[in-house]
Write a protein that holds these residues in place. Sequence first.
Motif, mmCIF file in Angstrom:
data_model
loop_
_atom_site.group_PDB
_atom_site.id
_atom_site.type_symbol
_atom_site.label_atom_id
_atom_site.label_comp_id
_atom_site.label_asym_id
_atom_site.label_seq_id
_atom_site.Cartn_x
_atom_site.Cartn_y
_atom_site.Cartn_z
ATOM 1 N N CYS A 1 -15.011 32.399 -39.239
ATOM 2 C CA CYS A 1 -13.998 32.814 -40.213
ATOM 3 C C CYS A 1 -14.643 33.673 -41.300
ATOM 4 O O CYS A 1 -14.353 33.523 -42.486
ATOM 5 N N SER B 1 -3.246 27.699 -43.271
ATOM 6 C CA SER B 1 -3.903 29.000 -43.323
ATOM 7 C C SER B 1 -5.200 28.919 -44.123
ATOM 8 O O SER B 1 -5.272 28.211 -45.123
ATOM 9 N N ALA C 1 -7.028 36.515 -43.511
ATOM 10 C CA ALA C 1 -6.402 35.217 -43.265
ATOM 11 C C ALA C 1 -6.670 34.761 -41.835
ATOM 12 O O ALA C 1 -6.713 35.573 -40.903
ATOM 13 N N TYR C 2 -6.864 33.467 -41.690
ATOM 14 C CA TYR C 2 -7.078 32.838 -40.387
ATOM 15 C C TYR C 2 -6.179 31.610 -40.297
ATOM 16 O O TYR C 2 -5.797 31.033 -41.305
ATOM 17 N N CYS C 3 -5.871 31.193 -39.075
ATOM 18 C CA CYS C 3 -5.131 29.950 -38.873
ATOM 19 C C CYS C 3 -6.065 28.776 -39.184
ATOM 20 O O CYS C 3 -7.205 28.753 -38.749
#
Length: 182
Positions: free
Chosen positions: A50, A126, A141-143
Amino acid sequence: MTEIFKNIIKVMKKIIIALMMIVGIVSGAQAQTELTVSYGAYTQMDAMDCHDGGPSVNNAWGALNAGLNFHVAPGFWLGPSYTFSSTSRKHYDENKFYYHAIMLNLRYNYYRNSIVTLYAKGALGSVIMHETWPDDSKNKAYCAFQINPLCAQVGLSRSVAMFGELGFGAQGLIQLGFKIGL
């Protein structure tokens, strides 16, 4: 702060307010509420890149987590959480990565006696990665998720408990913390 980061903050605030309203409606006026605070080791942000694919990134020091849970049905708790973590690039300490995760958590208590409660927890949300250099910054942004099938809490008093959780996600592989009934 960049304009993009300001917009992300505005959206995240709206999401938190919406989640709080949903939780408030679902939980009703007489529901039990608890505040949780914990430290988690080895997070999703380290394990799943990430940091925008950048080379030579240090592992983060872990994650600080805070959450608010509402008792919504027998054995079920629901509520929002916030997680913070950070790291830097190896051999270049001025390039920093800050991770902010906001998730909705669902917990199910599957065993309980007068002192110990065993439970499982899942969360979805998020992660916002904020990367900084001396003269620039960017956001991505990442899950975010958390899956903890093995969790236990031990009551220290009627309103305070300490807990340990084992699983994987943005909150950490292993979490240790405290819960305070409000």
